[in-house]
Design an enzyme around this catalytic site. Structure first.
Site, short mmCIF file in Angstrom:
data_model
loop_
_atom_site.label_atom_id
_atom_site.label_comp_id
_atom_site.label_asym_id
_atom_site.label_seq_id
_atom_site.Cartn_x
_atom_site.Cartn_y
_atom_site.Cartn_z
N ASP A 178 31.13 41.10 -48.72
CA ASP A 178 30.49 39.85 -48.32
C ASP A 178 29.03 40.15 -47.97
O ASP A 178 28.75 40.89 -47.03
CB ASP A 178 31.24 39.29 -47.09
CG ASP A 178 30.67 37.97 -46.62
OD1 ASP A 178 29.62 37.54 -47.14
OD2 ASP A 178 31.26 37.38 -45.70
N MET A 179 28.12 39.56 -48.74
CA MET A 179 26.69 39.85 -48.54
C MET A 179 26.17 39.34 -47.20
O MET A 179 25.07 39.71 -46.79
CB MET A 179 25.87 39.26 -49.69
CG MET A 179 25.92 37.75 -49.79
SD MET A 179 25.24 37.18 -51.35
CE MET A 179 25.69 35.44 -51.29
N GLU A 212 16.64 24.59 -55.42
CA GLU A 212 15.58 25.38 -56.03
C GLU A 212 14.37 25.31 -55.10
O GLU A 212 14.23 24.35 -54.34
CB GLU A 212 15.25 24.84 -57.42
CG GLU A 212 16.44 24.82 -58.37
CD GLU A 212 17.16 26.15 -58.49
OE1 GLU A 212 16.51 27.20 -58.41
OE2 GLU A 212 18.40 26.14 -58.65
N HIS A 231 19.62 30.52 -54.54
CA HIS A 231 19.52 29.05 -54.72
C HIS A 231 20.83 28.33 -54.33
O HIS A 231 20.86 27.12 -54.23
CB HIS A 231 19.07 28.68 -56.14
CG HIS A 231 20.08 28.89 -57.22
ND1 HIS A 231 19.96 28.33 -58.48
CD2 HIS A 231 21.24 29.60 -57.26
CE1 HIS A 231 20.98 28.67 -59.22
NE2 HIS A 231 21.76 29.44 -58.52
N ASP A 232 21.90 29.11 -54.12
CA ASP A 232 23.18 28.51 -53.70
C ASP A 232 23.21 28.23 -52.19
O ASP A 232 24.18 27.63 -51.70
CB ASP A 232 24.34 29.47 -53.99
CG ASP A 232 24.57 29.66 -55.48
OD1 ASP A 232 24.32 28.71 -56.25
OD2 ASP A 232 25.01 30.75 -55.88
N ASP A 285 29.93 41.98 -55.35
CA ASP A 285 30.26 40.54 -55.35
C ASP A 285 31.54 40.36 -54.53
O ASP A 285 32.11 41.33 -54.00
CB ASP A 285 30.43 40.01 -56.79
CG ASP A 285 30.12 38.51 -56.91
OD1 ASP A 285 30.82 37.71 -56.27
OD2 ASP A 285 29.19 38.15 -57.64
N GLU A 319 14.81 34.16 -59.83
CA GLU A 319 15.19 32.76 -59.56
C GLU A 319 14.11 31.84 -60.12
O GLU A 319 13.03 32.29 -60.51
CB GLU A 319 15.29 32.52 -58.04
CG GLU A 319 16.43 33.24 -57.35
CD GLU A 319 17.54 32.29 -56.90
OE1 GLU A 319 17.46 31.08 -57.16
OE2 GLU A 319 18.49 32.79 -56.27
C1 LIG Z 1 25.35 31.73 -59.39
S1 LIG Z 1 26.30 33.20 -59.37
C2 LIG Z 1 25.15 34.39 -60.02
C3 LIG Z 1 25.82 35.57 -60.67
C4 LIG Z 1 24.89 36.59 -61.32
N1 LIG Z 1 23.93 37.12 -60.38
C5 LIG Z 1 24.19 35.97 -62.51
O1 LIG Z 1 22.98 35.72 -62.45
O2 LIG Z 1 24.87 35.73 -63.51
C6 LIG Z 1 26.38 33.59 -57.64
C7 LIG Z 1 27.25 34.80 -57.33
O3 LIG Z 1 27.25 35.01 -55.90
C8 LIG Z 1 28.54 35.46 -55.54
N2 LIG Z 1 28.78 35.29 -54.10
C9 LIG Z 1 29.03 34.11 -53.43
N3 LIG Z 1 29.22 34.36 -52.13
C10 LIG Z 1 29.12 35.71 -51.96
C11 LIG Z 1 29.23 36.57 -50.83
N4 LIG Z 1 29.47 36.07 -49.60
N5 LIG Z 1 29.07 37.91 -51.01
C12 LIG Z 1 28.83 38.42 -52.25
N6 LIG Z 1 28.69 37.65 -53.36
C13 LIG Z 1 28.83 36.31 -53.22
C14 LIG Z 1 29.46 34.60 -56.41
O4 LIG Z 1 30.77 35.09 -56.50
C15 LIG Z 1 28.70 34.60 -57.74
O5 LIG Z 1 29.10 35.64 -58.59
#
Ligand SMILES: C[S@@+](CC[C@H](N)C(=O)[O-])C[C@H]1O[C@@H](n2cnc3c(N)ncnc32)[C@H](O)[C@@H]1O
Length: 235
Positions: free
Chosen positions: A121-122, A200, A139-140, A101, A168
Site C-alpha cells: 500500500d503506497m 487532472e 490523478h486518482d 501495486d 501525468e
Molecule cells: C490508473 S492505474 C495506473 C497503472 C500504471 N501506472 C499505468 O500507467 O498503466 C493506478 C494504479 O494504482 C494502483 N493503486 C491504487 N491504490 C494503490 C495503493 N494504495 N497502493 C499501491 N498501488 C495502488 C492501482 O491498483 C492501479 O494499478
C-alpha cells in the site's frame, strides 16, 4: 465503467450517501471493486497495460534523460508491470525494477527478468530504490492524498541524489494552443466519475502537491506526441 457516468449527480449534489459516482453505481470504490471482481481486475489491468506501452515508449523516446543513472527503479502503482518492462527493454542501465501495486494486482502480473513484483500500500510504505516512478497514479487522488503518497516516495529514495518521476497530464491554460488539451479535460471528467477526489492538474496544482510533499525543486517536460508530461521532483 459506464454506469458511474449516470450517477454524476451524486458527486455534484454532495448528498453524502456515496463518496463517488463509481461507489453510487457499484457500492464500493474502484480499487475494492477490482479486488473483488477478478474479471474486472483483468480487464482494467489489460486496458492500462495497452496505454502504458504506448505512453512509456513516447516517454523513453522524448525524455530519456529522466532515467539516466538510475540502477534501481520502483514503479509505484505499476499495474501489471508493462510500463516497467517497456522501460527496461530500452534502458538497460536499469538493472533492477520493482513493480509495486496492490496485492490483487501484482499477484496476477507476469514475471520478467530483473523485475520484482511487490504487493503493498503506497500510503504505508514504498520499497526503496534510486528513483520512484508514478504514471497515471496521482490523478486518482486528492491533493492531501497525493502529498502522503509523494512523501512515502521521498522516504524511499536516497536523500542526496534520488528523484521521483511523475508521468501525468498537465492541464494547459485557456489560451494555450495544444491539440490534446481537450483529451486531458475529458480525462478530468473520467476522474470525476470514477474516483472520489481525483482530478487532472495544472502546473500550479502540481507545484502545490510536489512542494507540499517536501521536494525542493522540480522540472516539467511535455511529451508533445502524447497527453502525458514528465515531472521530475528532487528532494
Ligand atoms: C490508473 S492505474 C495506473 C497503472 C500504471 N501506472 C499505468 O500507467 O498503466 C493506478 C494504479 O494504482 C494502483 N493503486 C491504487 N491504490 C494503490 C495503493 N494504495 N497502493 C499501491 N498501488 C495502488 C492501482 O491498483 C492501479 O494499478
Amino acid at each position: 465503467m459506464l454506469s458511474p457516468w449516470l450517477k454524476l449527480s451524486s458527486r455534484v449534489s454532495g448528498n453524502g450517501d456515496y463518496n463517488s459516482p463509481f461507489e453510487a453505481a457499484h457500492g464500493k470504490d474502484v480499487w475494492a471493486y477490482a479486488s473483488s471482481n477478478p474479471g474486472h481486475n483483468s480487464l482494467i489491468n489489460g486496458a492500462m497495460a495497452s496505454h502504458a506501452r504506448i505512453a512509456m515508449s513516447a516517454i523513453v523516446d522524448r525524455c530519456p534523460e529522466a532515467f539516466e543513472g538510475v540502477g534501481c527503479l520502483v514503479d509505484v502503482g505499476g499495474g501489471d508491470g508493462t510500463a516497467l518492462r517497456t522501460l527496461m527493454k530500452s534502458c538497460p542501465s536499469i538493472s533492477h525494477g520493482i513493480n509495486f501495486d496492490l496485492p490483487h494486482v501484482v499477484s496476477v502480473a507476469p514475471e520478467f527478468d530483473g523485475v520484482e513484483n511487490v504487493g503493498g500500500d503506497m500510503f504505508e510504505v514504498v520499497p526503496k530504490a534510486d528513483a520512484a516512478f508514478l504514471m497515471w497514479v496521482l490523478h486518482d487522488w486528492s491533493d492531501e492524498e497525493c502529498i502522503v503518497i509523494l512523501r512515502k516516495c521521498r522516504e524511499a529514495i536516497p536523500e542526496g541524489w534520488g528523484k521521483v518521476i511523475i508521468a501525468e497530464a498537465v492541464i494547459g491554460e485557456k489560451d494555450e494552443v495544444d491539440k490534446y488539451n481537450d483529451v486531458r479535460l475529458a480525462l478530468d471528467m473520467v476522474m470525476l466519475a470514477h474516483t472520489e477526489k481525483g482530478k487532472e492538474r495544472s502546473i500550479e496544482e502540481w507545484e502545490y502537491v510536489v512542494k507540499s510533499a517536501g521536494f525542493s525543486s522540480f522540472t516539467v517536460k511535455h511529451i508533445h506526441s502524447s497527453i502525458v508530461s514528465v515531472i521530475q521532483a528532487y528532494p
